[in-house]
Design a protein around this motif. Structure first.
Motif, PDB file in Angstrom:
ATOM      1  N   GLY A 190     -23.114  19.904 -39.992  1.00 36.47           N
ATOM      2  CA  GLY A 190     -24.488  20.000 -39.504  1.00 36.47           C
ATOM      3  C   GLY A 190     -24.853  19.111 -38.330  1.00 36.47           C
ATOM      4  O   GLY A 190     -26.018  19.098 -37.930  1.00 36.47           O
ATOM      5  N   ASN A 246     -25.778  20.945 -34.261  1.00 38.86           N
ATOM      6  CA  ASN A 246     -26.639  22.089 -33.944  1.00 38.86           C
ATOM      7  C   ASN A 246     -27.722  21.770 -32.933  1.00 38.86           C
ATOM      8  O   ASN A 246     -28.227  20.671 -32.823  1.00 38.86           O
ATOM      9  CB  ASN A 246     -27.184  22.761 -35.207  1.00 38.86           C
ATOM     10  CG  ASN A 246     -28.057  21.859 -36.036  1.00 38.86           C
ATOM     11  OD1 ASN A 246     -28.156  20.676 -35.754  1.00 38.86           O
ATOM     12  ND2 ASN A 246     -28.681  22.398 -37.039  1.00 38.86           N
ATOM     13  N   ILE A 247     -28.022  22.780 -32.159  1.00 39.85           N
ATOM     14  CA  ILE A 247     -29.171  22.746 -31.264  1.00 39.85           C
ATOM     15  C   ILE A 247     -30.023  23.903 -31.757  1.00 39.85           C
ATOM     16  O   ILE A 247     -29.648  25.059 -31.598  1.00 39.85           O
ATOM     17  CB  ILE A 247     -28.793  23.005 -29.801  1.00 39.85           C
ATOM     18  CG1 ILE A 247     -27.604  22.134 -29.383  1.00 39.85           C
ATOM     19  CG2 ILE A 247     -29.999  22.765 -28.886  1.00 39.85           C
ATOM     20  CD1 ILE A 247     -27.144  22.397 -27.960  1.00 39.85           C
ATOM     21  N   GLY A 248     -31.123  23.576 -32.420  1.00 42.25           N
ATOM     22  CA  GLY A 248     -31.923  24.631 -33.004  1.00 42.25           C
ATOM     23  C   GLY A 248     -31.061  25.528 -33.863  1.00 42.25           C
ATOM     24  O   GLY A 248     -30.300  25.045 -34.699  1.00 42.25           O
ATOM     25  N   ARG A 249     -31.114  26.798 -33.623  1.00 46.13           N
ATOM     26  CA  ARG A 249     -30.465  27.744 -34.543  1.00 46.13           C
ATOM     27  C   ARG A 249     -28.971  27.909 -34.307  1.00 46.13           C
ATOM     28  O   ARG A 249     -28.323  28.670 -35.027  1.00 46.13           O
ATOM     29  CB  ARG A 249     -31.173  29.084 -34.491  1.00 46.13           C
ATOM     30  CG  ARG A 249     -31.253  29.574 -33.087  1.00 46.13           C
ATOM     31  CD  ARG A 249     -31.898  30.912 -32.841  1.00 46.13           C
ATOM     32  NE  ARG A 249     -32.824  31.439 -33.769  1.00 46.13           N
ATOM     33  CZ  ARG A 249     -33.973  32.022 -33.408  1.00 46.13           C
ATOM     34  NH1 ARG A 249     -34.333  32.027 -32.146  1.00 46.13           N
ATOM     35  NH2 ARG A 249     -34.720  32.600 -34.294  1.00 46.13           N
ATOM     36  N   TYR A 275     -24.923  26.336 -33.833  1.00 40.07           N
ATOM     37  CA  TYR A 275     -23.983  25.230 -33.974  1.00 40.07           C
ATOM     38  C   TYR A 275     -23.080  25.228 -32.745  1.00 40.07           C
ATOM     39  O   TYR A 275     -22.426  26.231 -32.469  1.00 40.07           O
ATOM     40  CB  TYR A 275     -23.118  25.428 -35.214  1.00 40.07           C
ATOM     41  CG  TYR A 275     -23.821  25.115 -36.506  1.00 40.07           C
ATOM     42  CD1 TYR A 275     -24.760  25.993 -37.034  1.00 40.07           C
ATOM     43  CD2 TYR A 275     -23.548  23.944 -37.203  1.00 40.07           C
ATOM     44  CE1 TYR A 275     -25.409  25.704 -38.223  1.00 40.07           C
ATOM     45  CE2 TYR A 275     -24.189  23.647 -38.393  1.00 40.07           C
ATOM     46  CZ  TYR A 275     -25.119  24.529 -38.902  1.00 40.07           C
ATOM     47  OH  TYR A 275     -25.759  24.230 -40.065  1.00 40.07           O
ATOM     48  N   PHE A 328     -32.705  29.054 -28.438  1.00 39.16           N
ATOM     49  CA  PHE A 328     -32.337  28.068 -29.462  1.00 39.16           C
ATOM     50  C   PHE A 328     -33.553  27.466 -30.158  1.00 39.16           C
ATOM     51  O   PHE A 328     -33.449  26.912 -31.235  1.00 39.16           O
ATOM     52  CB  PHE A 328     -31.566  26.900 -28.829  1.00 39.16           C
ATOM     53  CG  PHE A 328     -30.153  27.221 -28.423  1.00 39.16           C
ATOM     54  CD1 PHE A 328     -29.605  28.469 -28.660  1.00 39.16           C
ATOM     55  CD2 PHE A 328     -29.362  26.255 -27.814  1.00 39.16           C
ATOM     56  CE1 PHE A 328     -28.297  28.748 -28.287  1.00 39.16           C
ATOM     57  CE2 PHE A 328     -28.055  26.523 -27.446  1.00 39.16           C
ATOM     58  CZ  PHE A 328     -27.527  27.768 -27.671  1.00 39.16           C
ATOM     59  N   LEU A 329     -34.736  27.511 -29.518  1.00 39.50           N
ATOM     60  CA  LEU A 329     -35.954  26.785 -29.920  1.00 39.50           C
ATOM     61  C   LEU A 329     -35.885  25.340 -29.459  1.00 39.50           C
ATOM     62  O   LEU A 329     -36.725  24.889 -28.710  1.00 39.50           O
ATOM     63  CB  LEU A 329     -36.242  26.853 -31.420  1.00 39.50           C
ATOM     64  CG  LEU A 329     -36.776  28.189 -31.957  1.00 39.50           C
ATOM     65  CD1 LEU A 329     -37.077  28.079 -33.448  1.00 39.50           C
ATOM     66  CD2 LEU A 329     -38.009  28.690 -31.222  1.00 39.50           C
ATOM     67  N   GLU A 330     -34.861  24.602 -29.881  1.00 37.44           N
ATOM     68  CA  GLU A 330     -34.710  23.252 -29.311  1.00 37.44           C
ATOM     69  C   GLU A 330     -34.159  23.370 -27.887  1.00 37.44           C
ATOM     70  O   GLU A 330     -33.461  24.332 -27.570  1.00 37.44           O
ATOM     71  CB  GLU A 330     -33.739  22.416 -30.147  1.00 37.44           C
ATOM     72  CG  GLU A 330     -34.372  21.839 -31.394  1.00 37.44           C
ATOM     73  CD  GLU A 330     -33.458  20.824 -32.066  1.00 37.44           C
ATOM     74  OE1 GLU A 330     -33.936  19.721 -32.322  1.00 37.44           O
ATOM     75  OE2 GLU A 330     -32.290  21.127 -32.335  1.00 37.44           O
ATOM     76  N   PHE A 359     -43.411  26.387 -32.744  1.00 36.88           N
ATOM     77  CA  PHE A 359     -42.441  25.309 -32.511  1.00 36.88           C
ATOM     78  C   PHE A 359     -43.029  24.170 -31.680  1.00 36.88           C
ATOM     79  O   PHE A 359     -42.749  23.004 -31.919  1.00 36.88           O
ATOM     80  CB  PHE A 359     -41.170  25.845 -31.843  1.00 36.88           C
ATOM     81  CG  PHE A 359     -40.047  24.851 -31.828  1.00 36.88           C
ATOM     82  CD1 PHE A 359     -39.281  24.640 -32.973  1.00 36.88           C
ATOM     83  CD2 PHE A 359     -39.758  24.083 -30.705  1.00 36.88           C
ATOM     84  CE1 PHE A 359     -38.253  23.705 -32.990  1.00 36.88           C
ATOM     85  CE2 PHE A 359     -38.737  23.141 -30.712  1.00 36.88           C
ATOM     86  CZ  PHE A 359     -37.987  22.959 -31.863  1.00 36.88           C
ATOM     87  N   CYS A 419     -25.424  18.094 -44.851  1.00 36.07           N
ATOM     88  CA  CYS A 419     -24.823  17.397 -43.719  1.00 36.07           C
ATOM     89  C   CYS A 419     -24.032  16.166 -44.166  1.00 36.07           C
ATOM     90  O   CYS A 419     -24.408  15.507 -45.124  1.00 36.07           O
ATOM     91  CB  CYS A 419     -25.899  17.000 -42.729  1.00 36.07           C
ATOM     92  SG  CYS A 419     -26.619  18.456 -41.957  1.00 36.07           S
ATOM     93  N   PHE A 474     -28.280  10.353 -36.280  1.00 34.53           N
ATOM     94  CA  PHE A 474     -27.675  11.656 -36.593  1.00 34.53           C
ATOM     95  C   PHE A 474     -27.164  12.395 -35.352  1.00 34.53           C
ATOM     96  O   PHE A 474     -26.192  13.138 -35.424  1.00 34.53           O
ATOM     97  CB  PHE A 474     -28.674  12.537 -37.346  1.00 34.53           C
ATOM     98  CG  PHE A 474     -28.068  13.754 -37.974  1.00 34.53           C
ATOM     99  CD1 PHE A 474     -27.379  13.678 -39.173  1.00 34.53           C
ATOM    100  CD2 PHE A 474     -28.167  14.996 -37.352  1.00 34.53           C
ATOM    101  CE1 PHE A 474     -26.817  14.806 -39.753  1.00 34.53           C
ATOM    102  CE2 PHE A 474     -27.601  16.127 -37.918  1.00 34.53           C
ATOM    103  CZ  PHE A 474     -26.928  16.027 -39.120  1.00 34.53           C
ATOM    104  N   ARG A 488     -32.124  13.908 -30.697  1.00 30.78           N
ATOM    105  CA  ARG A 488     -33.427  13.975 -31.380  1.00 30.78           C
ATOM    106  C   ARG A 488     -33.966  12.568 -31.555  1.00 30.78           C
ATOM    107  O   ARG A 488     -33.827  11.965 -32.615  1.00 30.78           O
ATOM    108  CB  ARG A 488     -33.311  14.690 -32.735  1.00 30.78           C
ATOM    109  CG  ARG A 488     -33.135  16.163 -32.597  1.00 30.78           C
ATOM    110  CD  ARG A 488     -33.211  16.912 -33.910  1.00 30.78           C
ATOM    111  NE  ARG A 488     -32.414  18.119 -33.770  1.00 30.78           N
ATOM    112  CZ  ARG A 488     -31.233  18.311 -34.344  1.00 30.78           C
ATOM    113  NH1 ARG A 488     -30.742  17.411 -35.175  1.00 30.78           N
ATOM    114  NH2 ARG A 488     -30.556  19.413 -34.117  1.00 30.78           N
ATOM    115  N   TYR A 536     -33.829  28.691 -39.105  1.00 30.43           N
ATOM    116  CA  TYR A 536     -32.453  28.857 -38.625  1.00 30.43           C
ATOM    117  C   TYR A 536     -31.531  29.561 -39.632  1.00 30.43           C
ATOM    118  O   TYR A 536     -30.755  30.431 -39.245  1.00 30.43           O
ATOM    119  CB  TYR A 536     -31.852  27.506 -38.207  1.00 30.43           C
ATOM    120  CG  TYR A 536     -32.669  26.697 -37.223  1.00 30.43           C
ATOM    121  CD1 TYR A 536     -33.463  27.314 -36.258  1.00 30.43           C
ATOM    122  CD2 TYR A 536     -32.631  25.308 -37.239  1.00 30.43           C
ATOM    123  CE1 TYR A 536     -34.208  26.563 -35.352  1.00 30.43           C
ATOM    124  CE2 TYR A 536     -33.359  24.550 -36.338  1.00 30.43           C
ATOM    125  CZ  TYR A 536     -34.159  25.172 -35.392  1.00 30.43           C
ATOM    126  OH  TYR A 536     -34.867  24.422 -34.514  1.00 30.43           O
TER     127      TYR A 536
END
Ligand SMILES: Cc1cc2nc3c(=O)[nH]c(=O)nc-3n(C[C@H](O)[C@H](O)[C@H](O)COP(=O)(O)OP(=O)(O)OC[C@H]3O[C@@H](n4cnc5c(N)ncnc54)[C@H](O)[C@@H]3O)c2cc1C
Ligand code: SF4
Ligand code: SF4
Ligand code: FES
Lengths: 274, 352
Positions: free
Chosen positions: A245, A248-251, A253, A269-271, B234, B261, B289, B299, B316
């Protein structure tokens, strides 16, 4: 069933210094059978283990045409890479992979290709460029834009010279020195030097996110369609196989669906990808 | 008319006998209570089992299949030119286990984890433990104020994912068979089971209705629209409040039955000649992370990490696995240091 977390042992058969902090490692699997079956595409990566220090992902920088070995080109930045730099020819490390989708080279056929690299980002592009050159007739005009921090930081110096026969090469450095007669500035300054037809050209890039951000902006301005811009992305990776995990960038991997995406894909991707 | 051969009954006393028999052959795991804390633990006596506790144990049963920390392999560095690797799977393969008293929401949690760990690429440790563990589920008989499985459609009853399913119908458990393994248990312990009657099924349905009634105090609805609405919000301001409140402790990650994760690192013995590669639960709420070499953190803002967890539950995975990754167990609500209630977030997203 093969345990996907256990690396195969490879021998470092050659180490070449590219720059003060980048080296290319030529690797050969100990088990001949494993070496024979190790097939990969330009743009795929491996997870490299330096036992006792951990595991990290590196693009394969050699061309798949090489059957008896493969290469990675590594910049020294942290735990695993520092440990790797202490090893010598003949030493053993571990490899899992190849992982990731790689570049969709069949989509590049009959097109001009604009390669754009920044720093160590030339590693996966080297694999692609050498692959393309060995099937030269399948592709149109080839152009490379590459930027490094200083002239000393340019990787694959000798090889770039040999590419010049078939590839229109443009280099730049952020900071020049007394030996440097070429362009100074970030990669995007090279757009002034080149002429490309966005209608029949794919742009393929790998480099720091900020570079890819600005290069993509320029490409869009030049009229490149969003699905003709290919990005090799980077995120923290632990497993390389879509389970831990981290990448990932949004949806999506990066390890499993990527690392290569079109700019168009990254918009969903959203992000933010770059 | 339901097919009756699928149904048996087992008296509560005889369940004790069954568990004692299991203990001779298997490692048996189930909900236990120690100092007021309910947890899935290995038991050595059937009286340790607590099948009627309120809600679910705080740490989900994922730990039985995907332990908080586990050795991926060991290595011996012979000299710098040769390394010998030891695979812990050989030992895991020999284990035979029963997990009894797991509730439907948690069984759903496991079937969701299956999608991650057992896809084109198979996680050998997880799949081996899944294969060698018999699942005896119990229909939920005691939901708490945190539960919202009626929204996620993962409780209080269940149709598949178990080997045997028990439903408390008073003096007896109604027993449903969910697999060949389940059938084998009944056959080899036939002295303990009786065939169920139509009346037993009526009692079961009544029991489930009672629990559903209790759950109906949770008013959240509109799961079908959640995906689209999440895509729309979003960049909405609704997230700001949660970005401010969350303290990034990661408890919600560790308590969640579908969070999977992990971090991976090497541990060396003092000899510097031997070591092991370990994986350990990680949390997307942690700043580290997404930190890569060179220091970039993808992030960095807490708000982006709060969103990551919510989107990785309800958005997702719908693309990737065809379902949401929340089973409505309410653990993340129960444990949250900042008092964040995921149902409140969902209400805002849904415009309720
Ligand atoms: C698909 C892909 C291809 C890559 N190709 C190359 C390449 O060809 N050459 C090269 O020099 N570098 C490449 N990188 C970056 C390289 O993985 C990191 O520089 C490396 O992980 C740093 O490891 P470290 O232990 O020395 O650093 P530390 O900072 O000590 O990192 C600790 C661990 O975190 C993880 N990690 C840290 N940074 C990164 C990162 N940027 N990406 C992924 N995981 C990370 C690794 O597991 C690493 O072992 C690539 C990254 C990705 C995702
Ligand atoms: S997100 Fe919260 S309620 Fe949903 S499964 Fe995870 S812990 Fe349970
Ligand atoms: S438990 Fe609450 S405070 Fe802790 S990381 Fe999760 S949402 Fe944030
Ligand atoms: S690196 Fe583990 S999921 Fe991509």
């Amino acid at each position: 069933m093969k345990n996907v977390y256990i690396p195969d042992i490879v021998t470092i058969s050659e180490i070449r210094e590219e720059t003060p902090d980048i080296k290319t490692f030529k690797l050969i699997f100990k088990d001949k059978e494993v070496q024979r079956n190790f097939n990969y595409k330009p743009g795929q990566f491996i997870e490299l283990s330096v036992f006792g220090y951990g595991e990290a992902p590196f693009s394969i920088s050699s061309s798949p045409n090489q059957q008896n070995f493969f290469e990675i080109t590594v910049k020294r930045v942290g735990d695993v890479t520092n440990a790797l730099f202490k090893l010598n020819e003949g030493n053993a490390v571990g490899v899992r992979g190849p992982f990731g989708n790689g570049f969709p080279t069949h989509k590049f056929e009959d097109k001009n290709i604009l390669f754009i690299g920044g720093g160590i980002g030339l590693a996966p592009l080297r694999s692609l460029i050498n692959f393309v050159l060995s099937n030269r007739e399948k592709y149109g005009e080839l152009t490379l834009m590459y930027g490094a921090r200083t002239p000393k930081d340019i990787v694959f110096k000798k090889e770039i010279e040999t590419w010049k026969k078939h590839v229109d090469v443009h280099l730049t450095v952020d900071v020049g020195d007394e030996t440097w007669k070429g362009t100074v500035g970030v990669v995007t300054v090279l757009f002034k030097e080149i002429e490309v037809d966005p209608k029949n050209t794919v742009a393929v890039m790998c480099g720091p996110p900020i570079m890819m951000h600005f290069v993509t902006k320029e490409l869009l301005k030049l009229g490149f369609p969003e699905d003709q811009i290919f990005l090799s992305l980077e995120r923290l990776m632990k497993c390389g196989i879509g389970i831990c995990g981290h990448c990932n960038i949004g949806r999506k991997y990066v390890c499993k669906h990527g690392p290569v995406f079109t700019y168009k894909e990254t918009k969903d991707f959203l992000e933010t990808a770059i | 008319m339901q097919k009756m051969e699928k149904y048996m009954v087992l008296s509560k006393k005889k369940l004790g006998v069954l568990v004692e028999r299991f203990l001779k052959e298997f490692q048996v795991y189930g909900p236990t209570e120690k100092n007021g804390i309910i947890a899935f633990e290995k038991i050595s006596d059937w009286s340790e089992l607590r099948l009627d506790v309120a809600g679910v144990p705080l740490l989900p049963p994922k730990k039985i299949f995907f332990p908080p920390e586990e050795v991926l392999f060991t290595f011996k560095i012979r000299n710098n030119n040769d390394v010998e690797i030891g695979d812990p799977l050989d030992k895991i393969k020999e284990e035979k286990r029963v997990l009894i008293g797991i509730r439907p929401c948690d069984v759903h949690g496991l079937t969701l984890l299956d999608k991650v760990f057992i896809s084109e690429i198979v996680d050998p440790y997880y799949v081996t433990r899944r294969k060698n563990t018999i699942i005896i589920c119990i229909t939920c008989n005691n939901p708490t104020e945190y539960c919202f499985c009626n929204f996620t459609k993962s409780g209080p009853s269940i149709k598949e994912g178990f080997d045997l399913l028990l439903t408390d119908i008073g003096q007896f458990f109604l027993v449903e068979i969910g697999s060949e393994k389940g059938k084998d248990i009944i056959n080899s312990n036939s002295d303990l089971f009786q065939e169920a009657t139509e009346n037993d099924l009526i009692k079961r349905d009544q029991k489930i209705r009672e629990v559903e009634e209790k759950l109906s105090r949770n008013q959240l609805t509109g799961a079908n629209e959640l995906y689209q609405k999440l895509i729309r919000v979003f960049n909405d301001e609704l997230w700001n409040e949660y970005g401010r409140k969350c303290v990034a402790c990661g408890k919600c990650n560790f308590a969640c039955p579908t969070c999977h994760c992990f971090d991976v690192y090497d541990v060396m013995e003092l000899t510097l000649k031997e070591g092991k590669r370990v994986r350990k639960w990680d949390a997307c709420h942690f700043l580290s992370f997404t930190r890569v070499a060179g220091g970039e953190i993808f992030r960095k803002e807490r708000i982006s990490r709060v969103k990551q967890r919510i989107y990785d539950k309800y958005c997702y995975p719908v693309d990737e696995f065809g379902s949401i990754f929340c089973v409505g167990c309410g653990r993340c609500i129960h444990v949250c240091t900042a008092g964040i209630d995921i149902r409140e977030i969902l209400k805002k997203v849904l415009g309720m």
